[in-house]
Scaffold this active site. Structure first.
Site, PDB file in Angstrom:
ATOM      1  N   GLU A  31       2.832   2.865  -0.341  1.00  0.00           N
ATOM      2  CA  GLU A  31       4.084   2.735   0.433  1.00  0.00           C
ATOM      3  C   GLU A  31       4.848   4.067   0.421  1.00  0.00           C
ATOM      4  O   GLU A  31       5.202   4.584  -0.642  1.00  0.00           O
ATOM      5  CB  GLU A  31       4.942   1.607  -0.146  1.00  0.00           C
ATOM      6  CG  GLU A  31       6.077   1.249   0.795  1.00  0.00           C
ATOM      7  CD  GLU A  31       6.852   0.007   0.366  1.00  0.00           C
ATOM      8  OE1 GLU A  31       6.310  -0.852  -0.341  1.00  0.00           O
ATOM      9  OE2 GLU A  31       8.026  -0.074   0.767  1.00  0.00           O
ATOM     10  N   ASP A  49      -2.818  -3.899 -16.210  1.00  0.00           N
ATOM     11  CA  ASP A  49      -3.092  -5.025 -15.309  1.00  0.00           C
ATOM     12  C   ASP A  49      -1.806  -5.396 -14.559  1.00  0.00           C
ATOM     13  O   ASP A  49      -0.943  -6.100 -15.085  1.00  0.00           O
ATOM     14  CB  ASP A  49      -3.599  -6.197 -16.168  1.00  0.00           C
ATOM     15  CG  ASP A  49      -4.034  -7.386 -15.347  1.00  0.00           C
ATOM     16  OD1 ASP A  49      -3.560  -7.539 -14.212  1.00  0.00           O
ATOM     17  OD2 ASP A  49      -4.849  -8.178 -15.849  1.00  0.00           O
TER      18      ASP A  49
END
Ligand code: NDP
Length: 419
Positions: free
Chosen positions: A78, A274
């Site tokens: 982004e 994670d």
């Protein structure tokens, strides 16, 4: 699918050949091959490896946490995320930076028992077994005990007339701990089956890591918020109002939290951790009151003339384990992060989330989110319509001038430029 039998047993080249035969062109095979910089590593990490998916990585600047300034590696697609993080960080830096703390660092896992005829009776029996359960869990993973960690407590909860959950809290030291916890939980489940003839439904860690809460706070002098003749107090007041809306309205809360996670995910990913686990925990925590709310709060203290921000969320991060020690880029990113230990990493990541949130709210209540965002987004738009690097510069300027935001008009301008 035909032709893909035992696909996982094929070599990397065979897998590409099969894909080539069934779906993709020679040119596309080349893209996959060129993308895989370290196929040996990829094959050891996942099944059916075909290539590596690359994201741009950058560093956010200006993040001061507990008196130390950090460069923060962030992997994201982004365009505005890193610029916003650096901007948020720079505002807080002028007022002394973030203060962050880790309330505790234990991972929680659960063993769920089903078909329980008398849940209260079973609860009593399990309470008596707490010491044995801790021993069984620790014996299943002695190396963590040697490192000074290990199982710390057992809690029980009746979920329904026939279902009972046992929660095990484990000090996983420098790891995120998912695998070691799952090993301990499965050993606990076997023990309960043998000892109580209990029916175990499952045993697995929980991503609702409420014993790994991290908080970041900041207090910003409102004079530093003034912009284009707009008073800093007014901007602080509006940021606090926007934060109130995120507490009252789940439609806003989801976007408010997405903005926080823009920063958090990008750094969690770059640090080899994670991010799905962090996302799951964050959103569950946002709904802890029974209603989904903004994770951060901003308060304008008119008397002290400060804007105070606070963010707390579960962050089960590791500085070792999983892909952290095996991916070379992660080692570089860890070096950029001053080889932060797991606790410090959580505090950096939490502060980054708050910096990201501040930048988003600041833009939202001043220029609107599109102004800064679109300048960067236009570069991607220019690229997507086929502009070269040299053309992109001019095309972006022209799109800004003509207030063009879509590919049809962008293409038209590009064609004009090429005539
Ligand atoms: P690992 O299985 O890699 O275990 C941690 C490793 O780090 C162990 O080998 C341990 O060694 C070693 N280690 C070295 N130094 C230390 C230290 N100071 N403190 C602790 N450990 C140390 O990783 P985790 O158990 O952390 O699990 C994380 C992985 O699990 C992630 O890849 C995650 O994606 C995945 N996962 C996530 C799930 C979820 O979130 N729901 C579910 C299942 C997996 P030793 O063995 O000697 O103790």
């Amino acid at each position: 699918m035909q032709g893909f039998e035992k696909y996982y047993r094929k070599t990397w080249h065979e897998r590409l050949e099969i894909l080539n035969k069934h779906t993709i062109s020679d040119e596309q095979v080349k893209i996959l091959k060129d993308g895989a910089k370290n196929p040996e590593l990829g094959e050891t990490m996942i099944e059916n490896f075909i290539s590596e998916y690359h994201l741009p990585e950058g560093v956010a600047l200006n993040l001061v946490v507990n008196g130390i300034e950090y460069l923060v590696p962030m992997a994201t697609e982004e365009p505005s995320v890193i610029a916003a993080a650096s901007h948020g960080g720079s505002i807080v830096k002028k007022s002394g930076g973030f203060k962050a703390e880790t309330k505790s660092r234990l991972m929680i896992g659960q063993v769920v028992l089903e078909n329980v005829s008398d849940v209260s009776e079973m609860q009593k029996e399990l309470e008596l077994l707490e010491k044995d359960i801790l021993k069984v869990a620790n014996d299943a993973h002695p190396s963590i005990v040697r490192r000074g960690g290990g199982a710390r407590s057992v809690k029980l909860k009746i979920l329904a007339d026939d279902l009972l959950a046992l929660y095990l809290a484990v000090d996983v030291k420098e790891a995120m701990g998912a695998n070691m916890l799952n090993t301990m939980l499965e050993a606990t489940a076997e023990f309960l089956k043998a000892k109580l003839k209990a029916d175990v439904l499952f045993a697995i860690l929980s991503n609702y890591a409420t014993d790994s809460l991290v908080s970041a706070k900041c207090s910003i002098g409102v004079e530093t918020l003034a912009k284009n003749g707009v008073d800093g107090c007014e901007i602080a007041r509006k940021i606090a109002q926007a934060s109130r809306v995120a507490q009252l309205d789940p439609y806003r809360a989801a976007t408010h939290n997405k903005g926080i996670m823009n920063g958090i995910d990008a750094c969690v990913l770059a640090s080899g951790n994670d991010w799905r686990a962090v996302e799951a925990g964050a959103h569950a925590y946002a709904a802890r009151s029974g209603r989904y709310r903004g994770l951060s709060t901003w308060n304008y203290d008119e008397k002290k003339q400060v804007l105070e921000g606070e963010l707390t969320l579960p962050l089960a991060l590791g500085s070792v384990g999983g892909s952290i020690s095996i991916v070379p880029l992660v080692s570089v990113n860890r070096q950029i992060l001053q080889n932060a230990d797991a606790k410090t990493l959580g505090e950096i990541v939490c502060s980054l989330g708050l910096a990201q949130n501040l930048a988003a709210l600041y833009a939202l209540v001043t220029d609107g989110i599109q102004k800064g965002h679109m300048r960067l987004q236009l570069k991607s738009l220019a690229k997507s319509v086929g502009a070269t690097a040299d053309e992109t510069k001019f095309l972006v300027k022209e799109m800004e001038k003509r207030k063009v935001r879509d590919s049809v008009h962008a293409k038209e301008i590009l064609e004009e430029m090429r005539e």
